[in-house]
Structure formats: C-alpha cells, structure tokens
Scaffold this active site. Structure first.
Site, PDB file in Angstrom:
ATOM      1  N   GLY A  12      -4.317  -0.023   0.408  1.00  0.00           N
ATOM      2  CA  GLY A  12      -3.890  -1.399   0.174  1.00  0.00           C
ATOM      3  C   GLY A  12      -3.985  -1.835  -1.274  1.00  0.00           C
ATOM      4  O   GLY A  12      -3.224  -2.702  -1.725  1.00  0.00           O
ATOM      5  N   ASN A  13      -4.913  -1.228  -2.045  1.00  0.00           N
ATOM      6  CA  ASN A  13      -5.074  -1.632  -3.438  1.00  0.00           C
ATOM      7  C   ASN A  13      -3.910  -1.189  -4.306  1.00  0.00           C
ATOM      8  O   ASN A  13      -3.819  -1.563  -5.475  1.00  0.00           O
ATOM      9  CB  ASN A  13      -6.394  -1.083  -4.008  1.00  0.00           C
ATOM     10  CG  ASN A  13      -6.482   0.429  -3.950  1.00  0.00           C
ATOM     11  OD1 ASN A  13      -5.781   1.064  -3.163  1.00  0.00           O
ATOM     12  ND2 ASN A  13      -7.340   1.009  -4.763  1.00  0.00           N
ATOM     13  N   LYS A 276     -10.172   7.525   7.659  1.00  0.00           N
ATOM     14  CA  LYS A 276      -9.540   8.507   6.784  1.00  0.00           C
ATOM     15  C   LYS A 276     -10.017   9.921   7.130  1.00  0.00           C
ATOM     16  O   LYS A 276      -9.217  10.869   7.158  1.00  0.00           O
ATOM     17  CB  LYS A 276      -9.834   8.176   5.317  1.00  0.00           C
ATOM     18  CG  LYS A 276      -9.351   6.793   4.910  1.00  0.00           C
ATOM     19  CD  LYS A 276      -9.600   6.497   3.467  1.00  0.00           C
ATOM     20  CE  LYS A 276      -9.337   5.043   3.136  1.00  0.00           C
ATOM     21  NZ  LYS A 276      -8.078   4.509   3.653  1.00  0.00           N
TER      22      LYS A 276
END
Length: 313
Positions: A12-13, A276
């Site tokens: 998202g970053n 992840k």
C-alpha cells in the site's frame, strides 16, 4: 522479450503513505515507486503488477457512509472494482510516461480482475477483516440496525465494520491475462486482491461483499500463470524474527518448513508479515520456485539473486 515471468505485489505504501494523501500525492508516490522497478523493465521481463487498495477503498467507504441518506449504498465488491480502475489508471499512466522517457518500447494495460471464492467459505460466515472508519458505539449500533453491517470494537479505539476475507480459488480472467503477458504487455491486475465473485446455481458469476488478501491473490495468480518468481514489496528490506526486540534478526533465506515453524511460533503476526509468509508458502507449494520479500530499494539486488528475504522449497 525474456520468457522469465515475475509477479510483483506492490504494498500500500507504493500509492499512499498517509490517510490524508490527495490524488496528487498518490500520483507522486506512484511515480517514485515505479523508479525502483527500473531494473525489471530494463531486463525485458514478462511482468504482472498487483497492488493493494486499503487507503483508497477506505476513503470510498467513508463517502458511502456519509451519503447513505442521499444515494444508494455501493457494495464493497464494487468499491474494489472502482479502486482497481483508479489505481490501475495511476500506475498505467505513470508507467507509460516513464517508459516513453526512457525509450523503452513496452505496452501497459490494466485488467479488471475477478477472483472466484467459495460462498460457503468460513471467512464469509464469520467476518473478521476490519475496513473503513472508526465509529462510536451509538453510531455502530445505528449502522447495524439500518444497514445490517457487522461491526466490532477494534483494539479499544472505536467500532469498525468487519467483512469476510475469503480464500481466492481461481483468477477468472486468467486466459486473457496469460495472452497479454505472453505478448509482452506489462499488466496491472488483481488490484486490492481482486473482485470477489462466486458461481450461482446457473453457473453465473455474482459479486461478494468481501475483500481478498492482495498477497494471496498474487500468489494464486503467479501459480496460474506458471511464473517461477513472486516478488512481494513491503515497507522493510527483509523479514525479521523477534521483531521489535533486542534480539531482532533479519533473515536472508527461509525454507517453507522454516516459514511454517515461524508462523506457528508467532514470529509473523497476522496483522503484518503473516499473510505475506503464508502467501509465499502457497506460491512455492503451488509450483513456484522462489518468493522474494523486500522493499523498493531492494529490487535491483533481488533481481540479481541477492537482497531481501528469499523463501524457497
């Protein structure tokens, strides 16, 4: 064009660093993030780019909440589709401009991606995925009464809506995606984990009001494409054990067995690195050869076989 195919999952970053980011901020963040992918473009690899959508879908949900008495509610699955289009547009346009400036002759396309889930998945029956804004208890009870939402208290900070996060079973558009990739097109697909859908009794697709984990979708997509490499880009250069403790240690390599052991020991929490690691295991056991988890600064080194944390069989 190299036959080497890599699926790259952007965290998202890559798009938004703050909840207050404007669309102009998000474009700037996107352009900066894509600079780190230059070694992948230079190498002429077959590339699929997936991405998260947490901040963006949160903003759309807030708009829904604020206008419920004015316009009909938009289902969450449709909001995922909306963010696939808007974020895909940002990545696609930024990448097209970058390729032109660097005289690289590659086409870019965004594929609206539907993902099959099981309508009886326990995660849909017992939703746990927090989405959207925080509410007071009074507001939460009103939303529950008026709109049938499921809301729970989140770590003492207020009440939030919770939705299901089912396991992805199949990329519905996989044949189209494969043709684009084999033609050398850089494809942006699976945004926000994909649009969750199920098959009804007539074999027709129907949407689901849920969200799919982006990394799980990326692993499935890589397996269905026959890719041997999955690169998960996040906010840290390597996976760590004993995170936040004086004994914290970064890992260069993990086997699937070691990764499973770390999950069982709580080294990789569900709210951060856990999904992840689980996605990496899923990818390797599904036929992949290696999954690399790193940050944007580690892409070049990871491409050459170093940097980041490598998960292998």
């Amino acid at each position: 064009m190299s036959a080497r195919t890599i699926v790259i999952a952007l965290g998202g970053n890559a798009i938004s660093t703050r909840s207050s980011d404007t669309i102009y901020d998000e474009f700037a963040n996107t352009r900066t993030s894509l600079q780190a992918l230059k070694p992948l473009f230079d190498a002429g690899l077959r590339l699929v780019i997936t991405h998260g959508n947490g901040p963006q879908v949160g903003k759309l949900l807030r708009r829904v909440e604020l206008t419920l008495n004015v316009v009909p509610e938009t289902p969450l699955g449709v909001l995922v589709a909306d963010t696939q289009g808007s974020i895909g547009y940002m990545i696609e346009q930024s990448l097209q401009n970058w390729l032109q400036d660097n005289t690289i002759d590659r086409q870019v396309a965004t594929l609206l991606t539907q993902v099959l889930v099981d309508p009886k998945d326990p995660a849909l029956l017992e939703p746990t995925k927090y989405v959207g804004q925080f509410f007071t208890l009074e507001e939460a009870m009103q939303f529950r009464q008026d709109h049938g939402w499921t809301l729970r208290e989140d770590s003492g900070r207020g009440w939030r809506r919770v939705v299901g996060s089912p396991k992805p079973l199949e990329i519905i558009n996989i044949q189209v995606l494969r043709r684009l990739v084999e033609a050398g097109v850089i494809v942006i697909a699976g945004g926000g984990g994909g649009i969750p859908c199920y098959l009804d009794e007539h074999g027709h697709l129907e949407g689901v009001d849920a969200v799919i984990d982006k990394d799980r979708c990326s692993a499935l997509m890589a397996n269905q494409l026959g890719a041997k490499e999955l690169m998960i880009l996040t906010g840290v250069p390597r996976v760590s054990v004993d995170f936040g403790k004086s004994s914290q240690r970064e890992l260069d390599h993990l086997t699937v067995m070691e990764a499973r052991r770390g999950l069982a020991e709580g080294q990789f929490p569900a709210g951060s690195m856990g999904p992840k690691i689980e996605s990496a295991i899923q990818f390797i056991e599904g036929g992949g050869e290696r999954c690399i988890i790193t940050d944007f600064s580690g892409v070049a080194e990871a491409l050459e076989g170093g940097g980041g944390t490598w998960i292998t069989r």
